[in-house]
Motif scaffolding. Structure first.
Motif, PDB file in Angstrom:
ATOM      1  N   PHE A  21     142.170  -8.267 -62.610  1.00  0.00           N
ATOM      2  CA  PHE A  21     141.338  -7.842 -61.636  1.00  0.00           C
ATOM      3  C   PHE A  21     140.032  -8.934 -61.648  1.00  0.00           C
ATOM      4  CE2 PHE A  21     137.155  -5.744 -60.522  1.00  0.00           C
ATOM      5  CZ  PHE A  21     137.749  -5.239 -59.489  1.00  0.00           C
ATOM      6  N   VAL A  22     139.795  -9.382 -62.808  1.00  0.00           N
ATOM      7  CA  VAL A  22     138.931 -10.455 -62.915  1.00  0.00           C
ATOM      8  C   VAL A  22     139.079 -11.752 -62.144  1.00  0.00           C
ATOM      9  CG1 VAL A  22     137.595 -11.928 -64.516  1.00  0.00           C
ATOM     10  CG2 VAL A  22     137.758  -9.411 -65.146  1.00  0.00           C
ATOM     11  N   LYS A  23     140.354 -12.192 -62.456  1.00  0.00           N
ATOM     12  CA  LYS A  23     140.981 -13.380 -61.745  1.00  0.00           C
ATOM     13  C   LYS A  23     141.005 -13.263 -60.222  1.00  0.00           C
ATOM     14  CE  LYS A  23     144.520 -15.418 -63.138  1.00  0.00           C
ATOM     15  NZ  LYS A  23     145.983 -15.647 -63.725  1.00  0.00           N
ATOM     16  N   ASP A  24     141.274 -12.118 -59.674  1.00  0.00           N
ATOM     17  CA  ASP A  24     141.346 -11.741 -58.426  1.00  0.00           C
ATOM     18  C   ASP A  24     139.801 -11.986 -57.855  1.00  0.00           C
ATOM     19  OD1 ASP A  24     143.996 -11.290 -57.990  1.00  0.00           O
ATOM     20  OD2 ASP A  24     143.993  -9.295 -57.809  1.00  0.00           O
ATOM     21  N   ALA A  25     138.782 -11.325 -58.586  1.00  0.00           N
ATOM     22  CA  ALA A  25     137.301 -11.611 -58.029  1.00  0.00           C
ATOM     23  C   ALA A  25     136.923 -13.151 -58.128  1.00  0.00           C
ATOM     24  CB  ALA A  25     136.650 -10.608 -59.101  1.00  0.00           C
ATOM     25  N   ASN A  26     137.496 -13.836 -59.126  1.00  0.00           N
ATOM     26  CA  ASN A  26     137.110 -15.220 -59.406  1.00  0.00           C
ATOM     27  C   ASN A  26     137.737 -15.828 -58.022  1.00  0.00           C
ATOM     28  OD1 ASN A  26     135.745 -15.423 -61.528  1.00  0.00           O
ATOM     29  ND2 ASN A  26     137.299 -15.743 -62.703  1.00  0.00           N
ATOM     30  N   VAL A  27     138.735 -15.548 -57.531  1.00  0.00           N
ATOM     31  CA  VAL A  27     139.630 -16.211 -56.180  1.00  0.00           C
ATOM     32  C   VAL A  27     138.775 -15.792 -55.211  1.00  0.00           C
ATOM     33  CG1 VAL A  27     141.500 -16.066 -54.828  1.00  0.00           C
ATOM     34  CG2 VAL A  27     142.157 -16.401 -57.414  1.00  0.00           C
ATOM     35  N   TYR A  28     138.295 -14.596 -54.857  1.00  0.00           N
ATOM     36  CA  TYR A  28     137.541 -14.149 -53.904  1.00  0.00           C
ATOM     37  C   TYR A  28     136.288 -14.889 -53.657  1.00  0.00           C
ATOM     38  CZ  TYR A  28     134.634 -11.079 -51.067  1.00  0.00           C
ATOM     39  OH  TYR A  28     133.332 -10.700 -50.184  1.00  0.00           O
ATOM     40  N   ILE A  29     135.382 -14.898 -55.026  1.00  0.00           N
ATOM     41  CA  ILE A  29     134.258 -15.736 -54.767  1.00  0.00           C
ATOM     42  C   ILE A  29     134.135 -17.299 -54.500  1.00  0.00           C
ATOM     43  CG2 ILE A  29     133.835 -16.180 -57.533  1.00  0.00           C
ATOM     44  CD1 ILE A  29     130.883 -15.327 -56.902  1.00  0.00           C
ATOM     45  N   ASP A  30     135.439 -17.743 -55.217  1.00  0.00           N
ATOM     46  CA  ASP A  30     135.547 -19.189 -54.664  1.00  0.00           C
ATOM     47  C   ASP A  30     135.954 -19.458 -53.433  1.00  0.00           C
ATOM     48  OD1 ASP A  30     135.121 -20.108 -57.128  1.00  0.00           O
ATOM     49  OD2 ASP A  30     137.098 -20.258 -57.769  1.00  0.00           O
ATOM     50  N   GLY A  31     136.791 -18.667 -52.630  1.00  0.00           N
ATOM     51  CA  GLY A  31     137.203 -18.475 -51.485  1.00  0.00           C
ATOM     52  C   GLY A  31     136.093 -18.324 -50.390  1.00  0.00           C
ATOM     53  N   GLU A  32     135.284 -17.196 -50.766  1.00  0.00           N
ATOM     54  CA  GLU A  32     134.165 -17.086 -49.713  1.00  0.00           C
ATOM     55  C   GLU A  32     132.889 -17.887 -50.136  1.00  0.00           C
ATOM     56  OE1 GLU A  32     133.952 -14.597 -47.438  1.00  0.00           O
ATOM     57  OE2 GLU A  32     136.122 -14.217 -47.882  1.00  0.00           O
ATOM     58  N   ALA A  33     132.691 -18.847 -51.139  1.00  0.00           N
ATOM     59  CA  ALA A  33     131.598 -19.465 -51.477  1.00  0.00           C
ATOM     60  C   ALA A  33     130.215 -19.167 -50.812  1.00  0.00           C
ATOM     61  CB  ALA A  33     132.098 -21.049 -50.852  1.00  0.00           C
ATOM     62  N   PRO A  34     129.769 -18.164 -51.598  1.00  0.00           N
ATOM     63  CA  PRO A  34     128.402 -17.497 -50.979  1.00  0.00           C
ATOM     64  C   PRO A  34     127.267 -18.548 -51.152  1.00  0.00           C
ATOM     65  CG  PRO A  34     129.269 -16.633 -53.257  1.00  0.00           C
ATOM     66  CD  PRO A  34     130.329 -17.134 -52.692  1.00  0.00           C
ATOM     67  N   TRP A  35     127.283 -19.464 -51.976  1.00  0.00           N
ATOM     68  CA  TRP A  35     126.384 -20.525 -52.127  1.00  0.00           C
ATOM     69  C   TRP A  35     126.372 -21.223 -50.785  1.00  0.00           C
ATOM     70  CZ3 TRP A  35     130.439 -19.761 -55.200  1.00  0.00           C
ATOM     71  CH2 TRP A  35     131.676 -20.461 -54.954  1.00  0.00           C
ATOM     72  N   SER A  36     127.407 -21.458 -50.178  1.00  0.00           N
ATOM     73  CA  SER A  36     127.459 -22.225 -48.689  1.00  0.00           C
ATOM     74  C   SER A  36     126.955 -21.268 -47.541  1.00  0.00           C
ATOM     75  CB  SER A  36     128.883 -22.714 -48.360  1.00  0.00           C
ATOM     76  OG  SER A  36     129.219 -23.606 -49.568  1.00  0.00           O
ATOM     77  N   LEU A  37     127.306 -20.004 -47.831  1.00  0.00           N
ATOM     78  CA  LEU A  37     126.875 -19.119 -46.639  1.00  0.00           C
ATOM     79  C   LEU A  37     125.357 -18.629 -46.319  1.00  0.00           C
ATOM     80  CD1 LEU A  37     129.858 -16.303 -47.440  1.00  0.00           C
ATOM     81  CD2 LEU A  37     129.671 -17.889 -45.559  1.00  0.00           C
TER      82      LEU A  37
END
Length: 110
Positions: free
Chosen positions: A13-29
């Protein structure tokens, strides 16, 4: 073995969350789509909340600290609370490390 499998499933579950945050890149948003950034950060914090609830039996002190920082009430920390969330991300203050960084000692050569 059951504890190992339990922790392993949480790790997935944690790995999936990491993939999500890397893919969404909130720092860029932040500059391009601040509303989307808020959604992404809420999803990440909700994932952290769920992981903290699930890991309470394994690391009670650390997870208590984490849930306290998320301002999750004592009565909202049960497995039954995994299905719904009262998380209000705007209420969260500056985080404090639950697991302090350990610095490797450097040996000095003369």
């Amino acid at each position: 073995k059951q504890l190992h499998n339990y922790c392993k499933n949480i790790h997935f579950f944690v790995k999936d969350a990491n993939v999500y945050i890397d893919g969404e890149a909130p720092w860029s948003l932040k500059k391009t789509d601040p509303d989307r950034m808020k959604v992404v950060l809420w999803v990440v914090l909700e994932s952290v909340r769920r992981v903290a609830i699930m890991l309470q039996p394994v690391m009670p002190t650390a997870m208590k600290s984490l849930l306290d920082q998320l301002r999750i009430g004592e009565s909202d920390r049960t497995f039954a609370n995994l299905k719904s969330s009262e998380l209000q991300a705007e209420d969260i203050t500056k985080p404090v490390a639950v697991f302090p960084r350990v610095e490797a000692e450097t040996s000095s050569t003369a």
